[in-house]
Design an enzyme around this catalytic site. Sequence first.
Site, mmCIF file in Angstrom:
data_model
loop_
_atom_site.group_PDB
_atom_site.id
_atom_site.type_symbol
_atom_site.label_atom_id
_atom_site.label_comp_id
_atom_site.label_asym_id
_atom_site.label_seq_id
_atom_site.Cartn_x
_atom_site.Cartn_y
_atom_site.Cartn_z
ATOM 1 N N TYR A 1 -14.725 -1.231 7.471
ATOM 2 C CA TYR A 1 -13.342 -0.817 7.709
ATOM 3 C C TYR A 1 -12.973 -1.041 9.171
ATOM 4 C CZ TYR A 1 -9.284 2.311 8.141
ATOM 5 O OH TYR A 1 -8.044 2.839 8.398
ATOM 6 N N ILE B 1 -5.336 11.576 9.580
ATOM 7 C CA ILE B 1 -3.996 12.038 9.213
ATOM 8 C C ILE B 1 -4.126 13.223 8.269
ATOM 9 C CG2 ILE B 1 -1.779 11.424 8.184
ATOM 10 C CD1 ILE B 1 -2.407 9.846 10.698
ATOM 11 N N GLY C 1 0.810 -1.217 0.000
ATOM 12 C CA GLY C 1 0.000 0.000 0.000
ATOM 13 C C GLY C 1 0.839 1.260 0.000
ATOM 14 N N GLN D 1 -1.895 7.678 0.899
ATOM 15 C CA GLN D 1 -1.583 8.939 1.574
ATOM 16 C C GLN D 1 -0.396 8.805 2.517
ATOM 17 O OE1 GLN D 1 -4.165 10.176 4.697
ATOM 18 N NE2 GLN D 1 -3.665 12.348 4.520
#
Length: 315
Positions: A141, A171, A8, A12
């Site tokens: 999630y 974040i 991944g 971000q």
Amino acid sequence: MKRILMTGALGQIGTELALYLGDIYGRENILATNRSEKNIEAIEDIRFEKLDVTDGDRMYELVKEFKPDTIVNLAAILSARGEQIPQTTWKINVDGVINTLEIARQENLKVFVPSSIAAFGEGTPLDNTPQTTIQRPSTMYGVTKVSGEILCDYYFKRFGVDTRGVRYPGIISYKTLPGNGTTDYAVHIYYEAIKHKAYASYIAEGTQMDMLYMPDALKAVVDIMEADPSKLIHRNAFNITAMSLTPELLDESIKKYMPDFKLSYDIDPVRQAIAESWPNSLDDSCAREEWGWKPEYDLDKMTKDMLENLEKKLK
């Protein structure tokens, strides 16, 4: 950590973490992987290989060839997107963790798997949420993140795999846009402040959620992975945070530097419901005591840095 395989890596956190780890351990010692090549330019000269984390055979091939001592597993579908494709979210977020842990068991590797404030839900104390408490998330999630926490604990206790992780709050970063999460508004507000001097928040006034500035999020990975294991009581899913924010607190901070900024509201009921199921604030005392966690950025310091960097980036 000396040699690190990342999954991944084009998300971000991953794009910035790859460069951060490369600066510390040497870029030749970082292998960035992702299931697509979107945003590949962000990792500059770091080696990249395509990898779907549900393909355990391919992951194992890369581990045998690259010979890492650590896997940093960031591959995940986030909260808002996860509600649209829950079965796929389970497959990537849980099967990917199992593949990572099983390979780490076979090859004696260390593992970092981040969890999230999404792991909390109904019955969780909303204020000063403890390290260990009720976890009944209302999103797929969140369900996958609780599952990942338990799997990491299991592989450590059952097989001795050196697993470690943190529960990330929202974040905030100026470099890479987030990917369909509930806390993303706290990034978008800064972009829109620079571009239009106005923002319509999809999260309602007064809704508290914990946040963390990206430099602190990156530092946390290295700090926990390099920590003395004898001092880690919890090892996985440490609460970490820097600030508990609402849209109006972000508005007030931005106006200190941009007095003409205008905040309005256009509530997204799906993401608002998710936000209301999450804690208002986290108790991160275990992380502070066990491995010295301490954020460097508060709200105004972060706002100043965000606006200065976005001014350069967007104009």
